[in-house]
Write a protein that holds these residues in place. Structure first.
Motif, PDB file in Angstrom:
ATOM      1  N   LYS A  47      64.936  43.357  25.024  1.00  0.00           N
ATOM      2  CA  LYS A  47      64.675  42.226  24.134  1.00  0.00           C
ATOM      3  C   LYS A  47      63.824  42.621  22.943  1.00  0.00           C
ATOM      4  O   LYS A  47      63.846  41.981  21.909  1.00  0.00           O
ATOM      5  N   ASN A 233      74.707  43.657  20.015  1.00  0.00           N
ATOM      6  CA  ASN A 233      74.887  42.755  21.167  1.00  0.00           C
ATOM      7  C   ASN A 233      75.338  43.552  22.380  1.00  0.00           C
ATOM      8  O   ASN A 233      75.592  44.753  22.299  1.00  0.00           O
ATOM      9  N   GLY A 266      80.709  37.001  25.648  1.00  0.00           N
ATOM     10  CA  GLY A 266      81.919  36.425  25.033  1.00  0.00           C
ATOM     11  C   GLY A 266      82.646  35.469  25.957  1.00  0.00           C
ATOM     12  O   GLY A 266      83.383  34.599  25.496  1.00  0.00           O
ATOM     13  N   ALA A 293      70.721  21.218  33.164  1.00  0.00           N
ATOM     14  CA  ALA A 293      70.486  22.504  32.484  1.00  0.00           C
ATOM     15  C   ALA A 293      69.002  22.827  32.461  1.00  0.00           C
ATOM     16  O   ALA A 293      68.608  23.996  32.453  1.00  0.00           O
ATOM     17  N   LYS A 296      65.844  24.460  36.816  1.00  0.00           N
ATOM     18  CA  LYS A 296      66.056  25.882  37.157  1.00  0.00           C
ATOM     19  C   LYS A 296      66.819  26.033  38.467  1.00  0.00           C
ATOM     20  O   LYS A 296      67.519  27.005  38.692  1.00  0.00           O
ATOM     21  N   GLY A 306      71.846  28.644  23.085  1.00  0.00           N
ATOM     22  CA  GLY A 306      70.867  29.729  23.213  1.00  0.00           C
ATOM     23  C   GLY A 306      71.400  31.025  22.655  1.00  0.00           C
ATOM     24  O   GLY A 306      72.601  31.233  22.573  1.00  0.00           O
ATOM     25  N   PHE A 354      64.727  22.251  25.107  1.00  0.00           N
ATOM     26  CA  PHE A 354      65.561  23.100  24.245  1.00  0.00           C
ATOM     27  C   PHE A 354      64.804  23.467  22.972  1.00  0.00           C
ATOM     28  O   PHE A 354      64.895  24.593  22.490  1.00  0.00           O
ATOM     29  N   ARG A 357      62.228  26.176  23.654  1.00  0.00           N
ATOM     30  CA  ARG A 357      62.847  27.489  23.902  1.00  0.00           C
ATOM     31  C   ARG A 357      63.775  27.914  22.757  1.00  0.00           C
ATOM     32  O   ARG A 357      64.438  28.936  22.845  1.00  0.00           O
ATOM     33  N   LEU A 359      66.580  26.760  21.629  1.00  0.00           N
ATOM     34  CA  LEU A 359      67.976  26.885  22.074  1.00  0.00           C
ATOM     35  C   LEU A 359      68.868  26.023  21.202  1.00  0.00           C
ATOM     36  O   LEU A 359      68.718  24.808  21.153  1.00  0.00           O
ATOM     37  N   VAL A 363      77.753  30.745  18.652  1.00  0.00           N
ATOM     38  CA  VAL A 363      79.123  30.916  18.142  1.00  0.00           C
ATOM     39  C   VAL A 363      80.161  30.360  19.129  1.00  0.00           C
ATOM     40  O   VAL A 363      81.236  29.917  18.734  1.00  0.00           O
ATOM     41  N   ASP A 364      79.789  30.333  20.429  1.00  0.00           N
ATOM     42  CA  ASP A 364      80.789  29.940  21.432  1.00  0.00           C
ATOM     43  C   ASP A 364      80.879  28.440  21.644  1.00  0.00           C
ATOM     44  O   ASP A 364      81.782  27.964  22.332  1.00  0.00           O
ATOM     45  N   ARG A 389      86.168  40.849  17.396  1.00  0.00           N
ATOM     46  CA  ARG A 389      85.044  41.802  17.434  1.00  0.00           C
ATOM     47  C   ARG A 389      85.478  43.261  17.271  1.00  0.00           C
ATOM     48  O   ARG A 389      84.654  44.132  16.990  1.00  0.00           O
TER      49      ARG A 389
HETATM   50  C1  SDX Z   1      77.242  35.615  22.571  1.00  0.00           C
HETATM   51  O1  SDX Z   1      73.814  39.019  21.364  1.00  0.00           O
HETATM   52  C2  SDX Z   1      74.777  38.525  20.612  1.00  0.00           C
HETATM   53  O2  SDX Z   1      74.776  38.686  19.398  1.00  0.00           O
HETATM   54  C3  SDX Z   1      75.872  37.778  21.376  1.00  0.00           C
HETATM   55  C4  SDX Z   1      76.908  37.048  20.524  1.00  0.00           C
HETATM   56  C5  SDX Z   1      77.739  38.021  19.713  1.00  0.00           C
HETATM   57  O3  SDX Z   1      78.251  37.591  18.649  1.00  0.00           O
HETATM   58  O4  SDX Z   1      77.956  39.159  20.195  1.00  0.00           O
HETATM   59  O5  SDX Z   1      76.263  36.144  19.645  1.00  0.00           O
HETATM   60  C6  SDX Z   1      77.887  36.262  21.395  1.00  0.00           C
HETATM   61  O6  SDX Z   1      77.204  36.211  23.619  1.00  0.00           O
HETATM   62  C7  SDX Z   1      76.599  34.267  22.396  1.00  0.00           C
HETATM   63  C8  SDX Z   1      75.871  33.769  23.701  1.00  0.00           C
HETATM   64  C9  SDX Z   1      76.925  33.156  24.617  1.00  0.00           C
HETATM   65  N1  SDX Z   1      76.296  32.826  25.936  1.00  0.00           N
HETATM   66  C10 SDX Z   1      76.064  31.556  26.301  1.00  0.00           C
HETATM   67  O7  SDX Z   1      76.262  30.575  25.592  1.00  0.00           O
HETATM   68  C11 SDX Z   1      75.549  31.406  27.734  1.00  0.00           C
HETATM   69  C12 SDX Z   1      74.378  30.414  27.759  1.00  0.00           C
HETATM   70  N2  SDX Z   1      73.251  31.027  27.054  1.00  0.00           N
HETATM   71  C13 SDX Z   1      72.372  31.852  27.793  1.00  0.00           C
HETATM   72  O8  SDX Z   1      72.612  32.224  29.053  1.00  0.00           O
HETATM   73  C14 SDX Z   1      71.279  32.557  27.005  1.00  0.00           C
HETATM   74  O9  SDX Z   1      70.814  31.694  26.060  1.00  0.00           O
HETATM   75  C15 SDX Z   1      71.662  33.869  26.360  1.00  0.00           C
HETATM   76  C16 SDX Z   1      72.311  34.793  27.357  1.00  0.00           C
HETATM   77  C17 SDX Z   1      72.564  33.644  25.230  1.00  0.00           C
HETATM   78  C18 SDX Z   1      70.362  34.509  25.826  1.00  0.00           C
HETATM   79  O10 SDX Z   1      69.618  34.837  26.923  1.00  0.00           O
HETATM   80  P1  SDX Z   1      68.144  35.472  26.757  1.00  0.00           P
HETATM   81  O11 SDX Z   1      67.855  35.816  25.347  1.00  0.00           O
HETATM   82  O12 SDX Z   1      68.013  36.540  27.798  1.00  0.00           O
HETATM   83  O13 SDX Z   1      67.226  34.255  27.083  1.00  0.00           O
HETATM   84  P2  SDX Z   1      66.793  33.859  28.547  1.00  0.00           P
HETATM   85  O14 SDX Z   1      67.981  33.850  29.452  1.00  0.00           O
HETATM   86  O15 SDX Z   1      65.611  34.683  28.911  1.00  0.00           O
HETATM   87  O16 SDX Z   1      66.350  32.324  28.315  1.00  0.00           O
HETATM   88  C19 SDX Z   1      65.057  32.029  27.786  1.00  0.00           C
HETATM   89  C20 SDX Z   1      64.732  30.651  28.367  1.00  0.00           C
HETATM   90  C21 SDX Z   1      64.833  30.622  29.903  1.00  0.00           C
HETATM   91  O17 SDX Z   1      63.992  29.569  30.336  1.00  0.00           O
HETATM   92  P3  SDX Z   1      62.477  29.981  30.894  1.00  0.00           P
HETATM   93  O18 SDX Z   1      62.688  30.986  31.996  1.00  0.00           O
HETATM   94  O19 SDX Z   1      61.761  30.539  29.681  1.00  0.00           O
HETATM   95  O20 SDX Z   1      61.910  28.671  31.374  1.00  0.00           O
HETATM   96  O21 SDX Z   1      65.693  29.682  27.905  1.00  0.00           O
HETATM   97  C22 SDX Z   1      66.435  29.180  29.008  1.00  0.00           C
HETATM   98  C23 SDX Z   1      66.256  30.166  30.149  1.00  0.00           C
HETATM   99  O22 SDX Z   1      66.394  29.513  31.407  1.00  0.00           O
HETATM  100  N3  SDX Z   1      67.828  29.125  28.569  1.00  0.00           N
HETATM  101  C24 SDX Z   1      68.672  28.143  28.850  1.00  0.00           C
HETATM  102  C25 SDX Z   1      69.862  28.466  28.188  1.00  0.00           C
HETATM  103  N4  SDX Z   1      69.713  29.634  27.549  1.00  0.00           N
HETATM  104  C26 SDX Z   1      68.450  30.043  27.796  1.00  0.00           C
HETATM  105  N5  SDX Z   1      68.516  27.009  29.596  1.00  0.00           N
HETATM  106  C27 SDX Z   1      69.599  26.202  29.656  1.00  0.00           C
HETATM  107  N6  SDX Z   1      70.779  26.447  29.046  1.00  0.00           N
HETATM  108  C28 SDX Z   1      70.947  27.569  28.308  1.00  0.00           C
HETATM  109  N7  SDX Z   1      72.084  27.815  27.708  1.00  0.00           N
END
Ligand code: SDX
Length: 428
Positions: A47, A233, A266, A293, A296, A306, A354, A357, A359, A363-364, A389
């Protein structure tokens, strides 16, 4: 700003140089850390860790900035096309008219794949996920083009691999779809341009004319541009680290396809539609799902929300959200999940969980709504992401190769058993 960073371990001071990029991003260069201190860094999920210096794509997560080779994603999505953007990402400059025509024609002449690959395709059950078929067929090029296995090939031989990758990915993608649909495959119609050629290969049915709809072609071309690269990514880092072992471009990209498939990356665009459909079938109570959501223990995440880098908004999500509205209106499609997505976004962006954090829709979140309106089935959504990509993966693989980067081999902190003598436990 100081040119160095100081680290103190056990009272001893160590100084490391700072690296400043063209957009004033700052990194501590720790390439001598272990040699000087005996310590390594620990950064789960990387990170806070830069894996390389790159001139391809710039992101600013706070300002919601995305630029390919210095051009803004807004400009490129509005004014360019996918093949021109692919050329820009891979070769670093926008093509002249002559370069564009040659690049586009070179791709056109390599769209066919060896008939033996069709035999491989026939071995997949129609239940096979198209991403698994795509990764396999893409990697099979190592068998048909064994010269690609030579890591010391001249650059013009690599150019041919680049062209073959861009030319055959849509054919593999269309054939993966046909395999899932149980339909006979189509062969590429090289009279058409890139995106139209893919659509016809994917959706034309035997004995029926297929008219390519310019609204669909334009929308899909824009989506491919928006997915074309995104710095380091998960899947791009995979392509670079596999390529760093001097593996071929085909096996490196096949590894990237597999990394992209994951639902946190993706694969999220497919999961977003599944989530929205579940919410719709559950009565459309967005508050209930927002609360899930936040819980936890629920194991549920708001898919499409996010991002590791964007902590304000994903500029691609903004463009796609507007495009979704336009495309559905132009096609006269009324998709109830679009209303649910808009309600979900509005509710989440007011919710402290949200907001705290940072969030936001990524893109998806909206892309699946457009893909569905274009008639693309949900199990093909991530395949579309991979097709988009591909130029980014190629550009990043080339940059790693041109910079002669070392093989990627991170360290670790061992936490297992310390030395213990062997004593047989069971009977031997
Ligand atoms: C892509 O990296 C890139 O550039 C990727 C991408 C690309 O073009 O290549 O942009 C494409 O992969 C977009 C992301 C698609 N994924 C999702 O939509 C899945 C849902 N999102 C997540 O799982 C998450 O947000 C990530 C994977 C995208 C990011 O994860 P991080 O940076 O490791 O953040 P984290 O999991 O540590 O979350 C931080 C906090 C946590 O809460 P706490 O432990 O701090 O209390 O935010 C929460 C998480 O639980 N959180 C969410 C959340 N995403 C993060 N809670 C609820 N729903 C969510 N979607």
């Amino acid at each position: 700003m100081s040119k160095t960073a100081e680290l103190i371990i056990d009272g001893k001071s160590y100084v490391f140089p700072l690296v400043v990029g063209s957009e004033n991003e700052v990194a501590v260069d720790i390439s001598q850390l272990m040699e000087k201190t005996g310590a390594v860094t620990l950064d789960l999920g990387f990170k806070n860790t830069g894996s390389t210096k790159s001139a391809i794509t710039f992101l600013d997560g706070d300002k919601g900035i995305l630029r390919y080779r210095g051009y803004s994603i807004e400009d490129l999505a509005e004014k360019s096309n996918f093949i021109e953007v692919a050329y820009l990402l891979i070769f670093g400059e926008l093509p002249t008219q002559e370069q564009y025509i040659k690049f586009s024609d070179d791709i056109r002449t390599h769209t066919l794949v060896h008939e033996d690959i069709k035999k491989m395709l026939d071995g997949f059950p129609s239940t096979a996920h198209p991403m698994g078929v795509l990764a396999s067929l893409f990697c099979s090029q190592t068998a048909f083009y064994p010269e690609s296995l030579d890591p010391n090939r001249a650059n013009n031989a690599v150019y041919l691999s680049i062209i073959r990758s861009l030319a055959k990915m849509p054919t593999f993608a269309a054939w993966a779809y046909k395999n899932a649909a149980g339909h006979p495959v189509n062969y590429p119609d090289n009279k058409l341009e890139f995106t139209a050629r893919f659509l016809k290969m994917t959706f034309a049915l035997p004995g029926q004319d297929y008219e390519v709809d310019p609204v669909i072609t334009e929308a899909l071309d824009k989506l491919l541009i928006l997915h074309a690269d995104h710095e380091q990514n998960c899947s791009t880092s995979t392509v670079r680290i596999v390529g760093s072992s001097k593996a071929s471009i085909y096996s490196s990209i096949s590894a990237g396809v597999n990394a992209l498939w994951g639902p946190l990356h993706g694969g999220a665009n497919q999961e977003v539609i599944v989530m929205l459909e579940n919410i719709k079938n559950d009565g459309g109570d967005t508050e209930k799902w927002i609360n899930k959501a936040k819980d936890k223990n629920s194991g549920f995440r708001l898919m499409g929300f996010g991002h590791r880098v964007y902590k304000n908004f994903d500029p691609r999500a903004k463009i796609i959200k507007k495009a979704a509205d336009d495309v559905l209106k132009k096609l006269g499609v009324n998709d109830p999940v679009l209303e649910i997505a808009l309600k979900l976004e509005e509710a989440a962006l007011k919710d402290p969980y949200f907001v705290e954090r940072k969030l936001y829709p990524n893109v998806d979140f909206y892309s699946g709504i457009i893909y569905r309106a274009l008639g693309i089935p949900v199990e093909m959504f991530t395949v579309m992401f991979a097709m988009g990509r591909l130029p980014g993966w190629i550009a990043q693989w080339m940059e790693m190769r041109e910079n002669k980067e070392p093989i990627g081999r991170p360290r670790q902190i061992y936490t297992g058993a310390t030395l213990r003598p062997y004593k047989a436990i069971g009977s031997r």
